[in-house]
Each structure stands twice: as structure tokens, then as C-alpha cells.
Scaffold this motif. Structure first.
Motif, mmCIF file in Angstrom:
data_model
loop_
_atom_site.group_PDB
_atom_site.id
_atom_site.type_symbol
_atom_site.label_atom_id
_atom_site.label_comp_id
_atom_site.label_asym_id
_atom_site.label_seq_id
_atom_site.Cartn_x
_atom_site.Cartn_y
_atom_site.Cartn_z
ATOM 1 N N VAL A 70 0.831 -1.214 0.000
ATOM 2 C CA VAL A 70 0.000 0.000 0.000
ATOM 3 C C VAL A 70 0.868 1.267 0.000
ATOM 4 C CG1 VAL A 70 -1.748 1.327 1.273
ATOM 5 C CG2 VAL A 70 -1.929 -1.157 1.150
ATOM 6 N N ILE A 71 1.846 1.319 0.914
ATOM 7 C CA ILE A 71 2.617 2.557 1.084
ATOM 8 C C ILE A 71 3.662 2.715 -0.017
ATOM 9 C CG2 ILE A 71 4.180 3.832 2.631
ATOM 10 C CD1 ILE A 71 2.686 2.306 4.964
ATOM 11 N N ASN A 72 4.412 1.626 -0.281
ATOM 12 C CA ASN A 72 5.468 1.714 -1.281
ATOM 13 C C ASN A 72 5.504 0.420 -2.104
ATOM 14 O OD1 ASN A 72 7.716 2.322 -2.751
ATOM 15 N ND2 ASN A 72 9.059 2.697 -0.992
ATOM 16 N N PRO A 73 4.443 0.182 -2.903
ATOM 17 C CA PRO A 73 4.394 -1.090 -3.634
ATOM 18 C C PRO A 73 5.491 -1.163 -4.695
ATOM 19 C CG PRO A 73 2.556 0.328 -4.260
ATOM 20 C CD PRO A 73 3.297 1.048 -3.189
ATOM 21 N N GLY A 74 6.065 -2.347 -4.835
ATOM 22 C CA GLY A 74 7.120 -2.527 -5.846
ATOM 23 C C GLY A 74 6.869 -3.821 -6.603
ATOM 24 N N PRO A 75 7.673 -4.093 -7.635
ATOM 25 C CA PRO A 75 7.467 -5.321 -8.417
ATOM 26 C C PRO A 75 7.803 -6.585 -7.620
ATOM 27 C CG PRO A 75 9.459 -4.176 -9.128
ATOM 28 C CD PRO A 75 8.803 -3.282 -8.125
ATOM 29 N N THR A 76 8.665 -6.427 -6.589
ATOM 30 C CA THR A 76 9.015 -7.591 -5.745
ATOM 31 C C THR A 76 8.850 -7.227 -4.273
ATOM 32 O OG1 THR A 76 11.310 -6.863 -5.762
ATOM 33 C CG2 THR A 76 10.710 -8.546 -7.389
ATOM 34 N N ASP A 77 8.891 -8.268 -3.424
ATOM 35 C CA ASP A 77 8.695 -8.053 -1.980
ATOM 36 C C ASP A 77 9.944 -7.463 -1.330
ATOM 37 O OD1 ASP A 77 6.201 -9.021 -2.164
ATOM 38 O OD2 ASP A 77 6.565 -10.927 -1.139
ATOM 39 N N ILE A 78 9.734 -6.813 -0.161
ATOM 40 C CA ILE A 78 10.879 -6.317 0.616
ATOM 41 C C ILE A 78 11.594 -7.500 1.272
ATOM 42 C CG2 ILE A 78 10.055 -3.972 1.088
ATOM 43 C CD1 ILE A 78 8.904 -5.028 3.746
ATOM 44 N N SER A 79 12.869 -7.330 1.577
ATOM 45 C CA SER A 79 13.635 -8.427 2.195
ATOM 46 C C SER A 79 13.181 -8.642 3.631
ATOM 47 C CB SER A 79 15.124 -8.089 2.194
ATOM 48 O OG SER A 79 15.361 -7.040 3.118
ATOM 49 N N MET A 80 13.530 -9.805 4.186
ATOM 50 C CA MET A 80 13.135 -10.142 5.558
ATOM 51 C C MET A 80 13.746 -9.164 6.562
ATOM 52 S SD MET A 80 13.175 -14.280 5.597
ATOM 53 C CE MET A 80 12.993 -14.486 7.357
ATOM 54 N N GLU A 81 14.990 -8.756 6.327
ATOM 55 C CA GLU A 81 15.669 -7.825 7.245
ATOM 56 C C GLU A 81 14.948 -6.465 7.239
ATOM 57 O OE1 GLU A 81 18.240 -11.020 6.135
ATOM 58 O OE2 GLU A 81 17.187 -9.563 4.860
ATOM 59 N N TYR A 82 14.563 -6.033 6.049
ATOM 60 C CA TYR A 82 13.875 -4.738 5.929
ATOM 61 C C TYR A 82 12.498 -4.815 6.612
ATOM 62 C CZ TYR A 82 12.835 -0.181 3.911
ATOM 63 O OH TYR A 82 12.566 1.168 3.747
ATOM 64 N N ALA A 83 11.819 -5.956 6.416
ATOM 65 C CA ALA A 83 10.510 -6.173 7.061
ATOM 66 C C ALA A 83 10.654 -6.124 8.585
ATOM 67 C CB ALA A 83 9.921 -7.510 6.631
ATOM 68 N N GLU A 84 11.743 -6.709 9.080
ATOM 69 C CA GLU A 84 12.011 -6.727 10.526
ATOM 70 C C GLU A 84 12.220 -5.303 11.051
ATOM 71 O OE1 GLU A 84 12.542 -8.256 14.333
ATOM 72 O OE2 GLU A 84 11.584 -9.080 12.547
ATOM 73 N N CYS A 85 12.926 -4.489 10.282
ATOM 74 C CA CYS A 85 13.163 -3.092 10.668
ATOM 75 C C CYS A 85 11.822 -2.349 10.762
ATOM 76 C CB CYS A 85 14.081 -2.412 9.657
ATOM 77 S SG CYS A 85 14.344 -0.657 10.049
ATOM 78 N N LEU A 86 10.947 -2.588 9.786
ATOM 79 C CA LEU A 86 9.621 -1.940 9.789
ATOM 80 C C LEU A 86 8.807 -2.378 11.004
ATOM 81 C CD1 LEU A 86 8.613 -2.295 6.012
ATOM 82 C CD2 LEU A 86 9.246 -0.200 7.184
ATOM 83 N N ARG A 87 8.891 -3.681 11.282
ATOM 84 C CA ARG A 87 8.130 -4.231 12.410
ATOM 85 C C ARG A 87 8.553 -3.563 13.722
ATOM 86 N NH1 ARG A 87 7.950 -8.080 15.897
ATOM 87 N NH2 ARG A 87 10.112 -8.753 15.644
ATOM 88 N N MET A 88 9.871 -3.412 13.869
ATOM 89 C CA MET A 88 10.419 -2.796 15.086
ATOM 90 C C MET A 88 10.066 -1.302 15.169
ATOM 91 S SD MET A 88 12.110 -5.291 16.570
ATOM 92 C CE MET A 88 13.325 -4.601 17.659
ATOM 93 N N ALA A 89 9.940 -0.656 13.992
ATOM 94 C CA ALA A 89 9.736 0.803 13.980
ATOM 95 C C ALA A 89 8.269 1.213 14.016
ATOM 96 C CB ALA A 89 10.389 1.379 12.729
ATOM 97 N N ARG A 90 7.350 0.229 13.897
ATOM 98 C CA ARG A 90 5.924 0.557 13.743
ATOM 99 C C ARG A 90 5.397 1.481 14.841
ATOM 100 N NH1 ARG A 90 1.119 0.359 16.436
ATOM 101 N NH2 ARG A 90 1.761 -1.612 17.379
ATOM 102 N N ARG A 91 5.757 1.220 16.091
ATOM 103 C CA ARG A 91 5.186 2.011 17.201
ATOM 104 C C ARG A 91 5.662 3.461 17.178
ATOM 105 N NH1 ARG A 91 5.034 -2.839 21.809
ATOM 106 N NH2 ARG A 91 4.855 -4.402 20.190
ATOM 107 N N ASP A 92 6.872 3.703 16.651
ATOM 108 C CA ASP A 92 7.371 5.088 16.552
ATOM 109 C C ASP A 92 6.793 5.797 15.333
ATOM 110 O OD1 ASP A 92 8.936 4.787 18.825
ATOM 111 O OD2 ASP A 92 10.577 3.879 17.674
ATOM 112 N N ILE A 93 6.714 5.077 14.229
ATOM 113 C CA ILE A 93 6.226 5.684 12.977
ATOM 114 C C ILE A 93 4.705 5.910 13.013
ATOM 115 C CG2 ILE A 93 5.988 5.283 10.467
ATOM 116 C CD1 ILE A 93 8.746 3.899 10.573
ATOM 117 N N ARG A 94 3.987 5.049 13.726
ATOM 118 C CA ARG A 94 2.523 5.141 13.881
ATOM 119 C C ARG A 94 1.780 5.249 12.538
ATOM 120 N NH1 ARG A 94 0.343 9.221 16.616
ATOM 121 N NH2 ARG A 94 -1.212 7.961 17.655
#
Length: 360
Positions: A70-94
Motif C-alpha cells: 500500500v505505502i510503497n508497492p514494488g514489483p518484488t517483496d521487501i527483504s526479511m531484514e527490511y521487514a524486521e526493521c519496519l516491524r520494530m519501527a511501527r510504534r514510533d512511525i505510527r
């Protein structure tokens, strides 16, 4: 079973939302939906999990999926490490605004009373089963034998025990049972109060079956704030790192729970609230069960009607002349028919459990 059906149905509604409105991320999102409703079930059925924790975990794990589609759709999926960073940052980014906080409030307020209600139901079953299998003393057995069968030895097969005599014997035998009375009444009153408090905005049915609309609001919010969110993510996690994958479509079976829909459709009489009210009104009829059991047994089945000749333990007489004692352990010190020793430890344990659940 009713609670399980409700949880399954709420999960179904939420997964259906992704299949209908966000099909490209449905396969990934429904895994997180399943995990969330598994946690809901674990909490309601007594496992020590925190509502705040599992609601936060749901939105944490949802964020990478939403970012990717939804936010930044691309032709392929984000990497697992990048997904983990997003997961950790969710509460700050809101990315979902105050929706997770709202969900935490609703879940906490609606799930805890249901959990307590089910705990109390299980204890009710334990009380009934325990008192159903109590062992009676030798003294009680002898008194029952004398009352029921000794007249037969004199050929008096039709004579029934006198009412006062019957009450003394049965109250002596059920003295421990009568001790449960006060706490059983308190238990039923607490169940009534809890049941009343379970309706309204924080009714579990309302909260769980509308969880999908909260999730939808969260996704709409993320979509509206796409540019700002994308910028924030870049600051925290850097530009997206992608890996080649193919996104699966929607594998969720929407017809799975149609029989459940009937049970919880809004206009139906078969709502959880109605079933609970019906159950409580039945339970209310048994409020005085433990206190009035001896009187019920003697009055309905065992004793002779007033004014008729009756058996007093030794002979057939016009009326019983001994003192008739009250219910409960203390009253039995004056019982002429049955000697009662102190409280049964099994009953003491049941009373302690009833006191505890009333407090809860």
C-alpha cells in the motif's frame, strides 16, 4: 463452543476484508489475522497472555505487509531484514494512527469479563460435580437406614418418616452441603452482575465482529498518509531492499463458516448476549439449591404429609416430638438423629474457590 464460534467468525470477517478489498496482500495478512485470533482464544480460555501485547504484535507484523503493498508497492517483496526493521519501527512511525490504541482499549475491556465469565462457569461445574460425589459419614448412613428401612422389619412398608424426623436426618447428612449455600448465592449474584456488565460498547460480540472495520480504518489511514510514511520509513530503515518473490493470491475459504453466520447475525435471537441472559435466568432458579435441598427432599419425596401417622425412628406415631434443627454445621450440635463432625475439607476447598472467583 459459543465463544469459539464467535472467534472463528470474527477471524473470518477480518480475513474476508483482505480478500475483498486488499487481495494482493491477503495471503500474507491472513496468517497474521489467524495468529491474532489464536491469541484472542488463548486469552479468553485462560492462558496468561497480555491483550496489549498481542494487539501490538498484530499491528507490528501487519505494517511490513501494508508497506509492501500500500505505502510503497514494488514489483518484488521487501527483504526479511527490511521487514524486521519496519516491524520494530511501527510504534514510533505510527502508520495506523490511534487505531492500535483504540483496539487495545476495546480488547482489554471486552475480553477480560468473558475470560472471567468462563472461569466462573468452569468453577460452577466443579462445585456441582464435587457436591454430587460427596461421601457421607457412617453416622449419616445409619440414620438413613433407620429412617427408610427399619419400619419394613416391623411390616410397616407403607409408613413414611415424620417431617421433623426426616428434616433432622437429611439436614444432618447434608450439613456440609448447606455450608456452600451462602457462597453459592454470592456466586450466582456475581455471575448476574458480570453478565450485565458484559453488554454495551464493550460487548465481546460487538468488539470482535467489528474488529475488521477497525483494521480497515487502519489501512485507509496508512494509504492516505503514504508520502509522509514513506519518508519516515526511509529515515529509520533506509530505502527499501527488495528480493524476487511472487505474491500469492487469496487462498482463504469464505464459505467455511457460513453456518456460524446464522448464530451471530445481528437480528437473530441467537446472540451471545441472549444466550447468556437465558443461561443466567435458569441459574437464578437454583440460587437456594444448597440451602433448601433437605427441605426439598423431605417435602417432595421422603416424608409423610402433615397430620398422617408417621415413622419417628422407633414406632409409628401421630407426630414427631424431638426438636427440629436448622441447616448447616453449627445447628447440628443439637441434632438428636445424626452426629456431625466438623466441615469436610473438600467442602472447605470449594468454598474458598467460590470466595476467590466472587472477588475476581
Amino acid at each position: 463452543e459459543t465463544f469459539e464460534t464467535l472467534i472463528r467468525l470474527a477471524e473470518n470477517y477480518t480475513s474476508t476484508l483482505f480478500c475483498k478489498a486488499y487481495r494482493n496482500m491477503a495471503a500474507k495478512a491472513t496468517t497474521h489475522v489467524q495468529e491474532f485470533f489464536t491469541d484472542v482464544g488463548l486469552f479468553i480460555f485462560g492462558t496468561d497472555v497480555s491483550t496489549e501485547e498481542f494487539v501490538n504484535r498484530f499491528f507490528d507484523t501487519l505494517f511490513p505487509v501494508v508497506y509492501n503493498h500500500v505505502i510503497n508497492p514494488g514489483p518484488t517483496d521487501i527483504s526479511m531484514e527490511y521487514a524486521e526493521c519496519l516491524r520494530m519501527a511501527r510504534r514510533d512511525i505510527r502508520p495506523f494512527g490511534n487505531i492500535p490504541k483504540k483496539a487495545i482499549g476495546q480488547m482489554g475491556r471486552s475480553l477480560l469479563p468473558s475470560r472471567t465469565f468462563l472461569q466462573a462457569l468452569n468453577l460452577g461445574i466443579e462445585v456441582i460435580n464435587t457436591t454430587d460425589h460427596l461421601h457421607f459419614s457412617k453416622d449419616c448412613s445409619r440414620a438413613l437406614l433407620r429412617m427408610q428401612y427399619c419400619p419394613h422389619c416391623q411390616g410397616l412398608t407403607l409408613s413414611k418418616p415424620c417431617m421433623g424426623y426426616c428434616l433432622n436426618v437429611i439436614r444432618g447428612c447434608l450439613a456440609n452441603m448447606a455450608e456452600v449455600d451462602l457462597h453459592w448465592r454470592g456466586y450466582i449474584q456475581s455471575m448476574e452482575e458480570l453478565s450485565s456488565a458484559m453488554s454495551g460498547t464493550y460487548d465481546i460480540e460487538h468488539v470482535l465482529l467489528n474488529f475488521h472495520s477497525l483494521v480497515n480504518d487502519a489501512l485507509v489511514q496508512a494509504r492516505i498518509n503514504r508520502p509522509e510514511l514513506s519518508e519516515q520509513v526511509n529515515k529509520v530503515c533506509g530505502p527499501p531492499v527488495r528480493k524476487p518473490t511472487q505474491s500469492l493470491g487469496c487462498s482463504f475459504d469464505q464459505n467455511k463458516d457460513n453456518q456460524g453466520l446464522k448464530m451471530f447475525s445481528r437480528d437473530s435471537e441467537e446472540t451471545l448476549t441472549n444466550r447468556r441472559k437465558e443461561f443466567i435466568s435458569h441459574l437464578r432458579l437454583y440460587r437456594a439449591f444448597y440451602g433448601g435441598l433437605a427441605d426439598q427432599l423431605c417435602g417432595n419425596e421422603l416424608a409423610a404429609a402433615d397430620g398422617l401417622p408417621c415413622w419417628n425412628g422407633e414406632d409409628v406415631v401421630r407426630s414427631y416430638t424431638h426438636r427440629v434443627v436448622g441447616s448447616g454445621i453449627k445447628a447440628q450440635s443439637a441434632n438428636p438423629e445424626v452426629k456431625v463432625k466438623g466441615t469436610d475439607p473438600v467442602i472447605s476447598q470449594i468454598i474458598d474457590k467460590l470466595k476467590h472467583v466472587i472477588q475476581v
